[in-house]
Design a protein around this motif. Structure first.
Motif, PDB file in Angstrom:
ATOM      1  N   SER A 151       0.813  -1.216   0.000  1.00 46.19           N
ATOM      2  CA  SER A 151       0.000   0.000   0.000  1.00 46.19           C
ATOM      3  C   SER A 151       0.848   1.268   0.000  1.00 46.19           C
ATOM      4  CB  SER A 151      -0.931   0.003   1.214  1.00 46.19           C
ATOM      5  OG  SER A 151      -0.172  -0.022   2.414  1.00 46.19           O
ATOM      6  N   LYS A 152       2.128   1.167   0.346  1.00 41.02           N
ATOM      7  CA  LYS A 152       2.976   2.349   0.439  1.00 41.02           C
ATOM      8  C   LYS A 152       4.219   2.265  -0.439  1.00 41.02           C
ATOM      9  CE  LYS A 152       0.531   4.504   3.606  1.00 41.02           C
ATOM     10  NZ  LYS A 152      -0.160   5.768   3.294  1.00 41.02           N
ATOM     11  N   GLU A 174       1.986  10.448 -10.099  1.00 40.13           N
ATOM     12  CA  GLU A 174       0.622  10.043  -9.765  1.00 40.13           C
ATOM     13  C   GLU A 174      -0.287  10.369 -10.941  1.00 40.13           C
ATOM     14  OE1 GLU A 174      -2.657  10.852  -6.221  1.00 40.13           O
ATOM     15  OE2 GLU A 174      -0.507  11.043  -5.807  1.00 40.13           O
ATOM     16  N   SER A 214       0.958   6.828  -1.821  1.00 35.03           N
ATOM     17  CA  SER A 214      -0.430   6.771  -1.366  1.00 35.03           C
ATOM     18  C   SER A 214      -1.041   5.425  -1.724  1.00 35.03           C
ATOM     19  CB  SER A 214      -1.247   7.894  -2.012  1.00 35.03           C
ATOM     20  OG  SER A 214      -0.723   9.154  -1.664  1.00 35.03           O
ATOM     21  N   THR A 217      -3.457   3.895  -5.369  1.00 33.98           N
ATOM     22  CA  THR A 217      -3.234   4.960  -6.344  1.00 33.98           C
ATOM     23  C   THR A 217      -2.522   4.418  -7.578  1.00 33.98           C
ATOM     24  OG1 THR A 217      -3.053   6.572  -4.549  1.00 33.98           O
ATOM     25  CG2 THR A 217      -2.190   7.232  -6.690  1.00 33.98           C
ATOM     26  N   ASN A 246      -6.082  -0.143   0.488  1.00 39.80           N
ATOM     27  CA  ASN A 246      -6.377  -0.522   1.866  1.00 39.80           C
ATOM     28  C   ASN A 246      -7.657  -1.358   1.926  1.00 39.80           C
ATOM     29  OD1 ASN A 246      -4.196   0.792   3.115  1.00 39.80           O
ATOM     30  ND2 ASN A 246      -5.269   2.748   3.043  1.00 39.80           N
ATOM     31  N   ALA A 266      -9.647   4.234   3.926  1.00 39.12           N
ATOM     32  CA  ALA A 266      -8.653   5.304   3.980  1.00 39.12           C
ATOM     33  C   ALA A 266      -7.915   5.378   2.648  1.00 39.12           C
ATOM     34  CB  ALA A 266      -7.656   5.040   5.119  1.00 39.12           C
ATOM     35  N   GLU A 267      -7.636   6.592   2.230  1.00 38.88           N
ATOM     36  CA  GLU A 267      -6.888   6.892   1.003  1.00 38.88           C
ATOM     37  C   GLU A 267      -7.647   6.477  -0.253  1.00 38.88           C
ATOM     38  OE1 GLU A 267      -2.417   7.276   1.653  1.00 38.88           O
ATOM     39  OE2 GLU A 267      -2.859   5.372   2.657  1.00 38.88           O
ATOM     40  N   ASN A 268      -6.927   6.190  -1.311  1.00 33.03           N
ATOM     41  CA  ASN A 268      -7.537   6.086  -2.639  1.00 33.03           C
ATOM     42  C   ASN A 268      -7.988   4.669  -2.957  1.00 33.03           C
ATOM     43  OD1 ASN A 268      -6.882   8.833  -3.169  1.00 33.03           O
ATOM     44  ND2 ASN A 268      -4.795   8.224  -3.633  1.00 33.03           N
ATOM     45  N   TYR A 269      -8.840   4.583  -3.963  1.00 31.72           N
ATOM     46  CA  TYR A 269      -9.317   3.288  -4.452  1.00 31.72           C
ATOM     47  C   TYR A 269      -9.844   3.496  -5.866  1.00 31.72           C
ATOM     48  CZ  TYR A 269     -13.896   5.278  -3.495  1.00 31.72           C
ATOM     49  OH  TYR A 269     -14.991   6.093  -3.481  1.00 31.72           O
TER      50      TYR A 269
END
Length: 472
Positions: A151-152, A174, A214, A217, A246, A266-269
């Protein structure tokens, strides 16, 4: 055409002020007593001068296009010699050029070549050499392979292309909602010498890894081969890669025929893969893809345990599966009946239509208000015999559908167990100031009614009865 004449007492002479690359005819005549004897003649070419202003006008992975200024004097053609200066890449090329522009092909990519050019006359006489060096462009990477990204962290590798590379420039950008076309990592200004762009990195490895990205992403990853101490760039290879998304926080809200699922993340999808199955059979009933943060599963059966799964999807990467099980709300049985017997009651009930043919559970409860007794039996059958009850007692029966911690409204029935009859004789004395009052039929009926009303609250729920018995 110019002619030089001079007298020399020696057997040799230095002729100067000649034109480079030019054919000269020489005649030597002996002179004696002011008389010319038989002359001797010969000819020669002066060596051509060096070329000037060598320029590499175009560079590819396998060729160099050259241009130069003609040398002073004369020349007929040019010889071009290329020799590899890069270790482990032995290569030599020789070509003849009739003009002052020439392309050398079939070179090795990314290699530094020493370029030597000489002007020629008479096809054999080469002039003063002029030397310079230049690199061919490095070959393009055929493909980039994304690794198991987290994820990171973004990881990727590639296969070494043909030829030589001093390094590789890679850049991550990105992507947002656009497709990956480039990463804007080159700034060539129309020339072959590209400057290294900002926010990019250079490596000599055949892989890259960057953290702190992120989750969920899409990134554009561009890799460009470099040579000439990383100052000359080849063609860029572009691919899209993703960080692993996530997992979601999943909540379920059941109804009798549907389950509403919603989640946060949390964060992008990019999207979510959702599915539902019966927990008991493990068969997937519905599967779908959605970009929303909610989904409603319709057409379910009441009082059935279902398992809902949600997986976050980002490109080819998927998050861990989130699984939550829940029962749909139960609905009460369609009907129920109870029949009393000797110290027992047989209860029969019909499953609710909303449950279909699913295997569901029931609670069967009997209540005796007289004995202040109640008990519950759980079963998955549609009939049950309740034994060891009190004889002659009226029982209230409540049948509910059970789904985990949920219960339906009850279907109710009543039944009385068979009594074991006993006779109790009560003797009552009647007295009245009214003559013959106690002998009236209406007096007896009225007394019996009052006695029944008085006794009923106490004996309600068991078999009993009052009647007059005439005793003579």
């Amino acid at each position: 055409m110019s002619t030089q004449t001079f007298y020399e007492k020696n057997l040799f002479s230095q002729i100067s002020n000649l034109i480079a690359g030019t054919l000269y005819n020489v005649q030597v005549t002996p002179v004696k007593c002011n008389r010319s004897l038989n002359p001797q003649s010969f000819s020669f070419y002066t060596i051509p001068s060096a070329i000037r202003d060598l320029t590499v006008v175009e560079v590819t992975t396998s060729s160099l296009s050259l241009n130069w200024s003609k040398p002073e004097g004369n020349c007929d053609s040019y010889s071009v010699y290329l020799t590899s200066l890069t270790p482990s890449f032995t290569d030599k090329k020789t070509i003849e050029c009739s003009t002052n522009a020439c392309s050398v092909t079939n070179l090795k990519s990314g290699v530094q070549y020493n370029i030597t050019i000489t002007a020629k006359v008479n096809d054999t006489i080469e002039g003063v050499p002029f030397s310079a060096s230049h690199y061919t462009k490095p070959s393009k990477i055929s493909s980039i392979t994304p690794e198991n990204n987290s994820s990171k962290v973004i990881k990727a590798s590639w296969t070494k292309p043909d030829g030589y590379q001093s390094g590789f420039e890679y850049c991550l950008k990105e992507a947002g909602n656009i497709s990956c076309q480039d990463c804007n990592i080159q700034n060539c200004d129309g020339s072959s010498n590209c400057t290294i762009s900002r926010n990019c990195s250079i490596t000599t490895d055949l892989s890259m890894e960057e953290s702190g990205k992120s989750a969920g992403t899409m990134y554009c990853l561009c890799v460009t081969p470099l040579t000439n101490d990383n100052s000359l760039a080849g063609e860029t290879t572009v691919t899209s890669t993703y960080t692993e998304p996530n997992t979601v926080n999943l909540s379920l809200t059941p109804d009798s025929k549907s389950i509403f699922s919603n989640w946060t993340i949390a964060e992008n999808y990019q999207s979510f893969q959702v599915s539902i199955r019966e927990s008991e059979s493990n068969n997937i009933l519905q599967s779908d893809k959605t970009e929303n943060l909610y989904y409603t599963f319709q057409g379910l059966h009441a009082a059935v345990n279902y398992t809902v799964t949600v997986t976050t999807v980002n490109g080819d990467l998927k998050s861990d599966v989130v699984t939550v099980s829940i029962f749909t709300k139960p609905t009460k049985p369609e009907s129920c009946s109870a029949k009393g017997g000797q110290a027992g009651i047989n209860v029969t009930y019909v499953p609710p239509i909303d449950s279909g043919n699913s295997n569901i559970n029931y609670s069967v409860k009997y209540i005796s208000s007289f004995w202040k007794e109640e008990n519950v039996t759980y079963t998955n059958k549609t009939n049950i015999n309740i034994p060891n009850l009190q004889n002659g007692t009226t029982y209230r029966i409540e049948v509910r559908v059970v789904a985990g911690s949920l219960m339906s409204d009850p279907c109710t029935a009543e039944a009385q167990t068979e009594p074991e009859k006993m006779t109790l004789t009560l003797i009552m004395m009647c007295s009245s100031i009214e003559p013959l009052y106690c002998g009236k039929i209406t007096t007896k009926d009225d007394m019996l009614k009052k006695l029944t009303d008085l006794t009923n609250p106490t004996l309600n729920g068991v078999y009993w009865g009052l009647k007059w018995v005439n005793r003579n």
